[in-house]
Design a protein around this motif. Structure first.
Motif, mmCIF file in Angstrom:
data_model
loop_
_atom_site.group_PDB
_atom_site.id
_atom_site.type_symbol
_atom_site.label_atom_id
_atom_site.label_comp_id
_atom_site.label_asym_id
_atom_site.label_seq_id
_atom_site.Cartn_x
_atom_site.Cartn_y
_atom_site.Cartn_z
ATOM 1 N N GLU A 136 -18.502 29.179 57.299
ATOM 2 C CA GLU A 136 -18.971 27.961 57.083
ATOM 3 C C GLU A 136 -19.074 27.230 58.264
ATOM 4 O O GLU A 136 -20.084 26.429 58.305
ATOM 5 C CB GLU A 136 -17.868 27.226 56.193
ATOM 6 N N HIS A 190 -22.200 28.213 59.683
ATOM 7 C CA HIS A 190 -23.712 27.581 59.085
ATOM 8 C C HIS A 190 -23.918 26.366 59.417
ATOM 9 O O HIS A 190 -24.961 25.667 59.356
ATOM 10 C CB HIS A 190 -23.175 27.703 57.540
ATOM 11 N N GLU A 211 -24.998 38.246 57.618
ATOM 12 C CA GLU A 211 -25.519 37.016 57.983
ATOM 13 C C GLU A 211 -25.821 37.144 59.492
ATOM 14 O O GLU A 211 -26.435 36.129 60.082
ATOM 15 C CB GLU A 211 -24.714 35.998 57.769
ATOM 16 N N ALA A 261 -20.912 24.430 52.175
ATOM 17 C CA ALA A 261 -22.380 24.370 52.037
ATOM 18 C C ALA A 261 -22.805 25.876 52.085
ATOM 19 O O ALA A 261 -23.622 26.205 51.406
ATOM 20 C CB ALA A 261 -22.970 23.769 52.859
ATOM 21 N N TRP A 262 -22.305 26.766 52.879
ATOM 22 C CA TRP A 262 -22.862 28.178 52.814
ATOM 23 C C TRP A 262 -22.229 28.759 51.777
ATOM 24 O O TRP A 262 -23.324 29.583 51.260
ATOM 25 C CB TRP A 262 -21.919 28.898 54.209
ATOM 26 N N THR A 263 -21.336 28.669 51.091
ATOM 27 C CA THR A 263 -21.055 29.060 49.623
ATOM 28 C C THR A 263 -21.946 28.682 48.802
ATOM 29 O O THR A 263 -22.145 29.489 48.048
ATOM 30 C CB THR A 263 -19.371 28.886 49.451
ATOM 31 N N ARG A 264 -22.331 27.550 48.539
ATOM 32 C CA ARG A 264 -23.143 26.954 47.681
ATOM 33 C C ARG A 264 -24.356 27.580 47.805
ATOM 34 O O ARG A 264 -25.232 27.665 46.767
ATOM 35 C CB ARG A 264 -22.978 25.510 47.552
ATOM 36 N N ASP A 265 -24.720 27.773 49.067
ATOM 37 C CA ASP A 265 -26.112 28.198 49.253
ATOM 38 C C ASP A 265 -26.424 29.656 48.936
ATOM 39 O O ASP A 265 -27.416 29.995 48.460
ATOM 40 C CB ASP A 265 -26.622 27.952 50.717
ATOM 41 N N ARG A 266 -25.394 30.450 49.198
ATOM 42 C CA ARG A 266 -25.233 31.942 49.131
ATOM 43 C C ARG A 266 -25.068 32.493 47.711
ATOM 44 O O ARG A 266 -25.710 33.411 47.472
ATOM 45 C CB ARG A 266 -24.479 32.388 50.108
ATOM 46 N N ARG A 320 -17.619 30.663 42.555
ATOM 47 C CA ARG A 320 -19.175 30.513 42.791
ATOM 48 C C ARG A 320 -19.870 31.585 42.190
ATOM 49 O O ARG A 320 -20.969 31.035 41.719
ATOM 50 C CB ARG A 320 -19.309 30.179 44.267
#
Length: 347
Positions: A17, A20, A54, A188-193, A271
């Motif tokens: 995170e 990111h 990543e 944000a990384w978790t939600r994007d990924r 998620r």
């Protein structure tokens, strides 16, 4: 080069995170210092795979278990530490990480979230206290006295100065001392990924290791889990990676819940889905992180407070106040009174 030291799956998630937010992962090398328990090691291996996907360099470094492993790891890591431009740390309370800090020459240090422990770390830093985990009684035994110089030196490393910047990257509500930069972890990384998840009609319950750490008595804990599951129609229990097999077997027999041993941190599991429309928890990191990871999905997070009488005699005198603070500072959650799973939200 950024050099990160992590000892748990959540710490590695939060390094991802952090990178990111800085625009990329390739300039960071992660050193995984795995614990000995199989659940943590399994989750760490899965997280290491995600980090490599990543573009992050990941080094698995055994520093426990075998005779001489700590010193071998120290020698193996010395060159990397001295070449690093920034050191990123997942657990500032770790005695081994504190020892590694004695080799650090960099002017920049970042502490990423290790869950609710971050709240206590920042508070102790602000008060000028020695670094000790909140659930410990703070005994000054022979081992603590031997390591006291290491801990004192580490605390100085976390203190900003004219030659050192200190950043805390956190999803927790903290009041940092003057000079410490706080960067918000919004997942944000978790939600994007991952996601958005499939949401089921039932509820899910999140386990805690408060019994294993000697804070909560197992009997009221099992009774509370039973009451929550019955009242809210929970069907699954997501076990904490440190929960004992014996306790989980007893919970399964008493409640009929399906015991799930996640292979990734719960923020990623939730998620990815499927996840219940309500997630029930006791005071823990997830009451702060799940609302962020699940933002916009409609999933409700509810937290059941810990009653003082649940605490063991061996629990730290600070335990109840700390756990209450974890709940009281959580945003976007429903609060449930101890024993009364039907309590009305308090805000």
């Amino acid at each position: 080069m950024n050099l990160a030291f992590v000892e748990s799956p959540v710490q590695l998630l939060n390094v991802l995170e952090w990178t990111h937010t800085r625009g990329g992962h390739a300039d960071t090398t992660v050193v995984v210092l795995p614990p000995v328990d199989p659940m943590s090691r399994g989750q760490l291996r899965r997280m290491a795979e995600l980090a490599r996907d990543e573009g992050m360099a990941v080094r698995w470094q055994e520093a426990r278990g075998e005779t001489g492993a700590p010193l071998k790891a120290l020698r193996a890591l010395t060159g990397l530490i001295r070449r690093a431009d920034r050191i990123v740390i997942g657990d500032p309370f770790s005695r081994y990480v504190q020892l590694l800090l004695s080799l650090v020459r960099t002017r920049r240090i970042t502490v990423v979230d290790d869950g609710t422990a971050t709240m206590e770390f920042v508070a102790q830093l602000a008060r000028g206290e020695r670094l000790v985990r909140w659930h410990r009684r703070g005994s000054r035994g022979p081992r603590e006295l031997l390591l006291a110089p290491v801990t004192s030196a580490a605390r100085r490393s976390f203190t900003p100065s004219a030659t050192r910047t200190v950043e805390v990257f956190t999803a927790m509500p903290v009041q940092a001392p003057q000079g410490v930069e706080v960067t918000s972890n919004t997942f944000a990384w978790t939600r994007d990924r991952f996601g958005p998840p499939l949401i089921t009609k039932g509820a899910d319950l999140v386990g805690t290791s408060l019994v294993e750490t000697g804070v909560v008595d197992p009997v009221p804990y099992q009774e509370a889990v039973t009451a929550l599951a019955r009242t809210h129609g929970a069907t699954r229990y997501f076990a904490h990676r440190r929960e004992s097999a014996e306790k989980l077997h007893a919970l399964e027999a008493a409640t009929g819940l399906e015991i799930v041993r996640p292979d990734l941190p719960l923020e990623l599991i939730a998620r990815r889905g499927p996840i219940g429309h309500t997630v029930l928890s006791f005071p823990s990191t997830v009451v702060h992180t799940l609302p962020l990871a699940l933002a916009g999905t409609g999933v409700k997070v509810a937290v059941c407070d810990i009653a003082p009488e649940w605490l063991r005699d061996s629990a730290s005198p600070r335990a109840h106040g700390f756990l209450s603070g974890v709940t009281e500072t959580a945003r976007d959650v429903q609060r449930l009174a101890p024993w009364r799973a039907t309590a009305v939200a308090e805000g």
